[in-house]
Enzyme design. Sequence first.
Site, short mmCIF file in Angstrom:
data_model
loop_
_atom_site.label_atom_id
_atom_site.label_comp_id
_atom_site.label_asym_id
_atom_site.label_seq_id
_atom_site.Cartn_x
_atom_site.Cartn_y
_atom_site.Cartn_z
CG ASP A 35 -2.08 0.94 1.15
OD1 ASP A 35 -1.85 2.13 0.88
OD2 ASP A 35 -3.23 0.49 1.36
CG LEU A 37 0.84 4.02 3.84
CD1 LEU A 37 1.76 4.42 4.99
CD2 LEU A 37 -0.30 3.13 4.39
CB SER A 135 -17.83 -0.65 -7.75
OG SER A 135 -18.90 0.21 -7.43
CE1 TYR A 159 -13.65 3.62 -7.79
CE2 TYR A 159 -16.04 3.71 -8.03
CZ TYR A 159 -14.91 3.12 -7.49
OH TYR A 159 -15.04 2.02 -6.67
CE LYS A 163 -12.77 0.10 -8.53
NZ LYS A 163 -11.73 -0.67 -7.89
CG ASN A 208 -16.51 12.23 -1.41
OD1 ASN A 208 -16.64 13.43 -1.54
ND2 ASN A 208 -15.35 11.60 -1.54
NE ARG A 245 -26.96 4.55 -3.83
CZ ARG A 245 -27.88 5.29 -4.42
NH1 ARG A 245 -29.15 4.94 -4.38
NH2 ARG A 245 -27.55 6.40 -5.06
N GLY A 308 -25.66 12.69 -10.85
CA GLY A 308 -25.12 11.35 -11.10
C GLY A 308 -25.70 10.27 -10.21
CG ASP A 309 -26.68 10.32 -5.88
OD1 ASP A 309 -25.57 9.79 -6.03
OD2 ASP A 309 -27.04 10.88 -4.82
P1 NAD Z 1 -9.50 2.96 0.55
O1 NAD Z 1 -9.13 4.23 -0.12
O2 NAD Z 1 -9.75 2.99 2.02
O3 NAD Z 1 -8.40 1.84 0.25
C1 NAD Z 1 -7.65 1.81 -0.93
C2 NAD Z 1 -6.19 1.65 -0.54
O4 NAD Z 1 -5.38 1.61 -1.72
C3 NAD Z 1 -5.67 2.81 0.31
O5 NAD Z 1 -5.06 2.30 1.48
C4 NAD Z 1 -4.67 3.53 -0.59
O6 NAD Z 1 -3.62 4.10 0.14
C5 NAD Z 1 -4.21 2.39 -1.49
N1 NAD Z 1 -3.72 2.81 -2.80
C6 NAD Z 1 -4.29 3.67 -3.68
N2 NAD Z 1 -3.55 3.77 -4.79
C7 NAD Z 1 -2.47 2.95 -4.62
C8 NAD Z 1 -1.35 2.62 -5.41
N3 NAD Z 1 -1.17 3.15 -6.63
N4 NAD Z 1 -0.44 1.75 -4.92
C9 NAD Z 1 -0.60 1.19 -3.69
N5 NAD Z 1 -1.65 1.47 -2.89
C10 NAD Z 1 -2.57 2.34 -3.36
O7 NAD Z 1 -10.78 2.38 -0.22
P2 NAD Z 1 -11.72 1.17 0.17
O8 NAD Z 1 -13.06 1.72 0.47
O9 NAD Z 1 -11.06 0.27 1.14
O10 NAD Z 1 -11.83 0.47 -1.26
C11 NAD Z 1 -10.98 -0.61 -1.63
C12 NAD Z 1 -11.29 -1.01 -3.06
O11 NAD Z 1 -12.67 -1.37 -3.18
C13 NAD Z 1 -11.06 0.10 -4.09
O12 NAD Z 1 -10.54 -0.48 -5.27
C14 NAD Z 1 -12.44 0.64 -4.34
O13 NAD Z 1 -12.56 1.22 -5.62
C15 NAD Z 1 -13.28 -0.62 -4.22
N6 NAD Z 1 -14.67 -0.34 -3.85
C16 NAD Z 1 -14.94 0.37 -2.74
C17 NAD Z 1 -16.25 0.67 -2.39
C18 NAD Z 1 -16.57 1.48 -1.17
O14 NAD Z 1 -17.70 1.91 -1.02
N7 NAD Z 1 -15.65 1.71 -0.24
C19 NAD Z 1 -17.30 0.20 -3.19
C20 NAD Z 1 -17.00 -0.55 -4.33
C21 NAD Z 1 -15.66 -0.81 -4.65
C1 UD1 Z 2 -21.05 6.04 -4.24
C2 UD1 Z 2 -20.55 6.23 -5.65
C3 UD1 Z 2 -20.34 4.86 -6.28
C4 UD1 Z 2 -19.35 4.06 -5.44
C5 UD1 Z 2 -19.88 3.97 -4.02
C6 UD1 Z 2 -18.88 3.35 -3.14
C7 UD1 Z 2 -21.47 8.39 -6.33
C8 UD1 Z 2 -22.43 9.10 -7.23
N1 UD1 Z 2 -21.50 7.04 -6.39
O1 UD1 Z 2 -22.25 5.29 -4.30
O2 UD1 Z 2 -19.83 5.00 -7.60
O3 UD1 Z 2 -19.18 2.76 -5.97
O4 UD1 Z 2 -20.11 5.29 -3.51
O5 UD1 Z 2 -19.46 3.14 -1.90
O6 UD1 Z 2 -20.71 9.01 -5.61
N2 UD1 Z 2 -26.29 10.74 0.51
C9 UD1 Z 2 -26.87 11.81 1.14
N3 UD1 Z 2 -26.06 12.70 1.79
C10 UD1 Z 2 -24.70 12.58 1.83
C11 UD1 Z 2 -24.11 11.47 1.18
C12 UD1 Z 2 -24.95 10.58 0.52
O7 UD1 Z 2 -28.08 11.97 1.14
O8 UD1 Z 2 -24.01 13.43 2.41
C13 UD1 Z 2 -27.17 9.76 -0.16
C14 UD1 Z 2 -26.90 9.63 -1.65
O9 UD1 Z 2 -27.65 10.56 -2.38
C15 UD1 Z 2 -27.33 8.17 -1.91
C16 UD1 Z 2 -27.01 7.46 -0.58
O10 UD1 Z 2 -26.90 8.50 0.40
O11 UD1 Z 2 -28.73 8.11 -2.11
C17 UD1 Z 2 -25.70 6.69 -0.62
O12 UD1 Z 2 -24.66 7.55 -1.06
P1 UD1 Z 2 -23.12 7.16 -1.03
O13 UD1 Z 2 -22.76 6.65 0.33
O14 UD1 Z 2 -22.32 8.30 -1.55
O15 UD1 Z 2 -23.02 5.90 -2.00
P2 UD1 Z 2 -23.51 5.75 -3.52
O16 UD1 Z 2 -23.98 7.00 -4.10
O17 UD1 Z 2 -24.44 4.60 -3.54
#
Ligand code: NAD
Ligand code: UD1
Length: 354
Positions: A35, A37, A135, A159, A163, A208, A245, A308-309
């Site tokens: 990682d 970081l 995702s 993003y 994926k 976010n 969701r 975008g939601d």
């Molecule tokens: P996160 O940001 O907490 O973890 C990602 C990790 O990757 C971080 O520790 C970061 O430092 C590391 N990283 C980023 N770029 C790097 C690089 N070039 N080399 C080495 N390390 C690197 O995110 P997360 O929520 O734990 O997500 C993990 C994975 O799951 C991601 O690929 C994300 O796109 C995917 N994902 C997450 C969600 C979500 O809601 N959290 C949903 C769907 C998919």
């Molecule tokens: C978002 C990403 C999605 C990604 C996922 C990872 C967007 C548009 N989509 O999904 O691509 O794979 O995160 O977890 O960013 N909400 C509020 N107030 C807030 C934040 C969110 O009302 O401050 C609502 C949103 O409108 C949505 C729900 O909560 O209806 C979930 O939002 P969020 O946690 O950001 O996830 P996704 O939008 O599902």
Amino acid sequence: MRESIKVVVTGGAGYIGSHTCLELLKEGYEVVVVDNLANSSSESIKRVQEIANKKIEFHQVDVRDREKLSAIFNEHKKGENKSSIKGVIHFAGLKAVGESVRIPLDYYSNNITGTLSLLEVMKSHGVKNLVFSSSATVYGEPKTLPIKEDFPLSVTNPYGRTKLMIEEILKDLHASDPSWNIALLRYFNPVGADRSGKIGEDPFGIPNNLFPYIAQVAVGRLPFLNIFGDDYHTKYNTKDGTGVRDFIHVSDLALGHIKALPKLFTNSGLVIYNLGTGKGSSVMELLRAFEAASGRKIPFKIAPRRAGDIAACYADPSKAQKELNWIATRTIEDMCRDTWNWQKNNPNGFKKGD
Ligand code: NAD
Ligand code: UD1
């Protein structure tokens, strides 16, 4: 006891990665984390080791750095007492949708170039078992719910495009060489924290995503929640009109990886699974559940819809249940309780001074 199996976890210091490392250690795997970081702290690794009372080998390395990555794989080939790396779980990447629109090249570089670099290094070392973090974003706006793995794919932002592109790259790779075993795991909305309250989601800056935002309002770091739209009245939505969701506890999600790995080791080829609960919850339902779990009032304002939601999104997780014997068991109440436990014990996340 079975011989321990060694896996590389890229992005293992991050939110989902750290929870997966913990479950891997509990299952008896040997874990090597890579990682850079960029979006995490090594404190998460330290805490995972404390909870599991086991060691992780940690390398602060960018996956795009082929030489250093290759050296790590090499290191594990040496010596009679060292087992070589059997597979890789690839979490490393950038994940903020809004940011990806502003700085797309960073997203393509980190996510696409990073994955290509990893695949080339794996190939040159003969390691061909990979779990990839995809995702539900690859389904775009689904026409019907719940979402099955064979639904049409589309994306609306850089993003999401990374994926989908990586999924396509992995399909091409497998088609060219069927000795690769690859699991594309499509996560729905991962939330919650380990039951210990020692690790959890710690986003840099203002969150976010909904759950960390609510948690920071509850703990007093942010004044109120903006609810992005209460006029989503579709047949799939609850009557309160806020977005719906499929929130899945991060520990259940981590266990999905534990089930996917052995599947790869049986020469599964390329497999795709939704990891979700199959249940949709609305933003308002979640806010109320968080109030109940925390005993705190969560002030909110109804704001316009976020660009975008989509209105509603939830999984059909039956394929993973059937083929991996995996099912999410934790409830919304568990997710709220565990997020609150992490947030109140660590109001500033992993930063010192809590
Ligand atoms: P996160 O940001 O907490 O973890 C990602 C990790 O990757 C971080 O520790 C970061 O430092 C590391 N990283 C980023 N770029 C790097 C690089 N070039 N080399 C080495 N390390 C690197 O995110 P997360 O929520 O734990 O997500 C993990 C994975 O799951 C991601 O690929 C994300 O796109 C995917 N994902 C997450 C969600 C979500 O809601 N959290 C949903 C769907 C998919
Ligand atoms: C978002 C990403 C999605 C990604 C996922 C990872 C967007 C548009 N989509 O999904 O691509 O794979 O995160 O977890 O960013 N909400 C509020 N107030 C807030 C934040 C969110 O009302 O401050 C609502 C949103 O409108 C949505 C729900 O909560 O209806 C979930 O939002 P969020 O946690 O950001 O996830 P996704 O939008 O599902």
